[in-house]
Scaffold this active site. Structure first.
Site, short mmCIF file in Angstrom:
data_model
loop_
_atom_site.label_atom_id
_atom_site.label_comp_id
_atom_site.label_asym_id
_atom_site.label_seq_id
_atom_site.Cartn_x
_atom_site.Cartn_y
_atom_site.Cartn_z
N ALA A 107 4.69 0.25 -5.04
CA ALA A 107 3.82 -0.71 -5.70
C ALA A 107 3.32 -0.17 -7.03
O ALA A 107 3.32 -0.89 -8.04
CB ALA A 107 2.64 -1.06 -4.79
N GLY A 124 4.85 5.51 1.06
CA GLY A 124 6.02 4.95 0.38
C GLY A 124 5.73 3.62 -0.29
O GLY A 124 6.16 3.35 -1.41
N CYS A 125 4.97 2.79 0.39
CA CYS A 125 4.64 1.46 -0.14
C CYS A 125 3.72 1.57 -1.35
O CYS A 125 3.84 0.81 -2.30
CB CYS A 125 4.03 0.59 0.95
SG CYS A 125 5.19 0.29 2.32
N THR A 126 2.81 2.53 -1.31
CA THR A 126 1.92 2.76 -2.44
C THR A 126 2.71 3.25 -3.65
O THR A 126 2.53 2.75 -4.77
CB THR A 126 0.82 3.78 -2.07
OG1 THR A 126 0.04 3.22 -0.99
CG2 THR A 126 -0.07 4.09 -3.25
#
Length: 161
Positions: free
Chosen positions: A56, A51-53
């Site tokens: 970002a 999710g963070c990738t």
């Protein structure tokens, strides 16, 4: 570590809490350096996770559009700078990824919260985004962010600054 209830932190119209953090690629980001410039400060749980990738990479893909509006993007997690550098390198992320190593910024913005995963509670970062105006005031807040469509929503609101 202290527990912060969901929904705390600065709200729209409030002065953004001060911060100064080391960031990826040998940079430093600080509220004082952003005076007169609007910016996005987004908080994510952990570098190089799915999710963070996705989030970002979404901000990175939209970076030219944000910059065209005069808006800087800064990502924040509690990861060490070395991990943030590796994350930025792996995905070609060019905006600063800041390390809130001591947790003071995630606490000040109210995004360090109790979370539940598989029936167990732990403390972690609630995926959240703050849009800060040129006067250092909170212009918009997104809490419990779902990644899909989020960057577009932030861009739409940013255009109104």
């Amino acid at each position: 570590m202290t527990t912060t209830a969901t929904g705390t932190g600065p709200g729209v119209g409030d002065q953004a809490p001060a911060f100064s953090m080391e960031a990826s690629k040998g940079r430093r980001v600080a509220l004082a350096d952003m005076k007169g410039k609007p910016f996005v400060l987004y908080f994510y749980p952990k570098a190089d996770t799915p999710g963070c990738t996705k989030e970002a990479c979404g901000f990175n893909e939209a970076l030219a559009a944000f910059e065209a509006e005069g808006i800087t993007v800064i990502g924040v997690s509690r990861d060490p700078v070395k991990k943030l550098d590796a994350f930025a390198e792996k995905y070609g992320l060019t905006f600063p990824l800041a390390s809130d190593a001591d947790g003071s910024v995630t606490e000040a913005y109210g995004v360090w919260v109790e979370k539940t995963l598989y029936g167990k509670t732990h403390m972690g970062i609630e995926r959240s985004t703050y849009l800060i105006d040129a006067q250092g005031k909170v212009a918009a807040v997104w809490r419990k962010v779902k990644v899909d469509g989020h960057v577009d929503a932030v861009m739409e609101t940013a255009r109104s600054l």
